[in-house]
Design a protein around this motif. Structure first.
Motif, PDB file in Angstrom:
ATOM      1  N   VAL A  99       0.668  -1.248  -0.031  1.00 40.86           N
ATOM      2  CA  VAL A  99       0.095  -0.194  -0.127  1.00 40.86           C
ATOM      3  C   VAL A  99       0.904   1.178   0.182  1.00 40.86           C
ATOM      4  O   VAL A  99       1.882   1.202   0.782  1.00 40.86           O
ATOM      5  CB  VAL A  99      -1.125   0.001   1.245  1.00 40.86           C
ATOM      6  N   VAL A 100       0.487   2.153  -0.964  1.00 41.21           N
ATOM      7  CA  VAL A 100       1.229   3.353  -0.955  1.00 41.21           C
ATOM      8  C   VAL A 100       1.196   4.273   0.407  1.00 41.21           C
ATOM      9  O   VAL A 100      -0.039   4.212   0.877  1.00 41.21           O
ATOM     10  CB  VAL A 100       0.786   4.271  -2.053  1.00 41.21           C
ATOM     11  N   THR A 101       2.144   4.774   0.931  1.00 40.78           N
ATOM     12  CA  THR A 101       2.119   5.091   2.317  1.00 40.78           C
ATOM     13  C   THR A 101       1.076   6.116   2.489  1.00 40.78           C
ATOM     14  O   THR A 101       0.330   6.294   3.815  1.00 40.78           O
ATOM     15  CB  THR A 101       3.437   5.608   2.756  1.00 40.78           C
ATOM     16  N   HIS A 102       1.065   7.244   1.784  1.00 38.95           N
ATOM     17  CA  HIS A 102      -0.017   8.359   1.923  1.00 38.95           C
ATOM     18  C   HIS A 102      -1.374   8.042   2.161  1.00 38.95           C
ATOM     19  O   HIS A 102      -2.253   8.220   2.797  1.00 38.95           O
ATOM     20  CB  HIS A 102       0.042   9.383   1.153  1.00 38.95           C
ATOM     21  N   GLN A 103      -1.732   6.922   1.267  1.00 41.80           N
ATOM     22  CA  GLN A 103      -3.240   6.123   1.216  1.00 41.80           C
ATOM     23  C   GLN A 103      -3.174   5.433   2.673  1.00 41.80           C
ATOM     24  O   GLN A 103      -4.313   5.183   3.266  1.00 41.80           O
ATOM     25  CB  GLN A 103      -3.258   5.147   0.164  1.00 41.80           C
ATOM     26  N   LEU A 104      -2.253   4.680   3.145  1.00 34.47           N
ATOM     27  CA  LEU A 104      -2.116   4.005   4.411  1.00 34.47           C
ATOM     28  C   LEU A 104      -2.402   5.023   5.567  1.00 34.47           C
ATOM     29  O   LEU A 104      -3.293   4.668   6.522  1.00 34.47           O
ATOM     30  CB  LEU A 104      -0.846   3.239   4.522  1.00 34.47           C
ATOM     31  N   GLN A 105      -1.933   6.073   5.541  1.00 28.65           N
ATOM     32  CA  GLN A 105      -2.101   7.225   6.506  1.00 28.65           C
ATOM     33  C   GLN A 105      -3.264   7.662   6.543  1.00 28.65           C
ATOM     34  O   GLN A 105      -4.159   7.887   7.503  1.00 28.65           O
ATOM     35  CB  GLN A 105      -0.962   8.330   6.279  1.00 28.65           C
TER      36      GLN A 105
END
Length: 178
Positions: free
Chosen positions: A135-141
Motif C-alpha cells: 500500500v502507498v504510504t499516504h493512502q495507508l495514513q
C-alpha cells in the motif's frame, strides 16, 4: 418527509441505489463531482463531516430520511469494496453528504460504517488494483485517520459496532510493511 413504504420496499429488495436516488431527491442533495481520485477519497473519509453537514435540520423526519440514505450508501459501499474501490468511495462520499449532524447510536453506527468502508477503499486504492502490491504510504495514513475516527466514535458509542477489534486489525498487515 418520513421514510416511505416505497423506500422500505427498496431496502427489503436490496435496491439501495434506487432508495438513495429517491432520498437525495427528497432532501435536494446533489452528488458532488470530483476532479480526481484523491478528492473522492478525501470526501469519502472526511472525519469532520458532522461539523459541517450538507443536510441541515432539526426535523426528526428529515433526519430519519437522511439516516436511511446513509445506511443505503453504506450498504452499497460495502457491496463494491472488493470489485471497485472507486465506486465504494463514491457511496462513502455520498453518505457523508447526507450526514446531518445527528447524534445518538444510530448516527454513530452510520458514521462508523462509512469511515470503516472509506478506510478499506483507501487501502485498496493504495494498492492500485494489485492485491499483492504494498500500500502507498499516504493512502495507508489516510486509511488510519479513518480508523482513528472509527475508534473515536466507538469510544463514545460502544454499541456502534459488534466487532470493535476490526478497527485495530484492518490495516495491521500493511502497517508492518512500512
Amino acid at each position: 418527509m418520513v421514510v416511505t413504504t416505497a423506500l422500505w420496499q427498496y431496502w427489503h429488495k436490496q435496491q439501495y441505489e434506487e432508495a438513495v436516488t429517491e432520498v437525495c431527491g427528497l432532501l435536494d442533495v446533489k452528488e458532488e463531482a470530483f476532479n480526481s481520485d484523491q478528492e473522492l477519497l478525501e470526501a469519502a473519509g472526511d472525519v469532520t463531516s458532522p461539523i459541517s453537514p450538507t443536510v441541515e435540520t432539526h426535523d426528526p423526519n428529515v433526519e430519519n430520511l437522511a439516516l436511511f440514505g446513509c445506511s443505503c450508501c453504506n450498504r452499497l459501499a460495502e457491496r463494491f469494496l472488493r470489485s471497485d474501490w472507486r465506486v465504494s468511495a463514491h457511496w462513502c462520499a455520498l453518505a457523508r453528504q447526507l450526514e446531518c449532524g445527528g447524534t445518538g447510536d444510530r448516527w454513530a453506527m452510520a458514521r462508523f460504517k462509512r469511515l470503516f468502508n472509506a478506510a478499506e477503499a483507501m487501502r485498496l486504492a493504495g494498492k492500485d488494483g494489485d492485491p499483492g502490491k504494498r500500500v502507498v504510504t499516504h493512502q495507508l495514513q489516510a486509511s488510519r485517520r479513518c480508523l482513528e475516527g472509527c475508534e473515536a466514535i466507538w469510544l463514545g458509542w460502544p454499541s456502534c459496532t459488534s466487532s470493535p477489534e476490526s478497527i485495530y486489525t484492518c490495516n495491521l498487515t500493511e502497517a508492518k510493511k512500512i
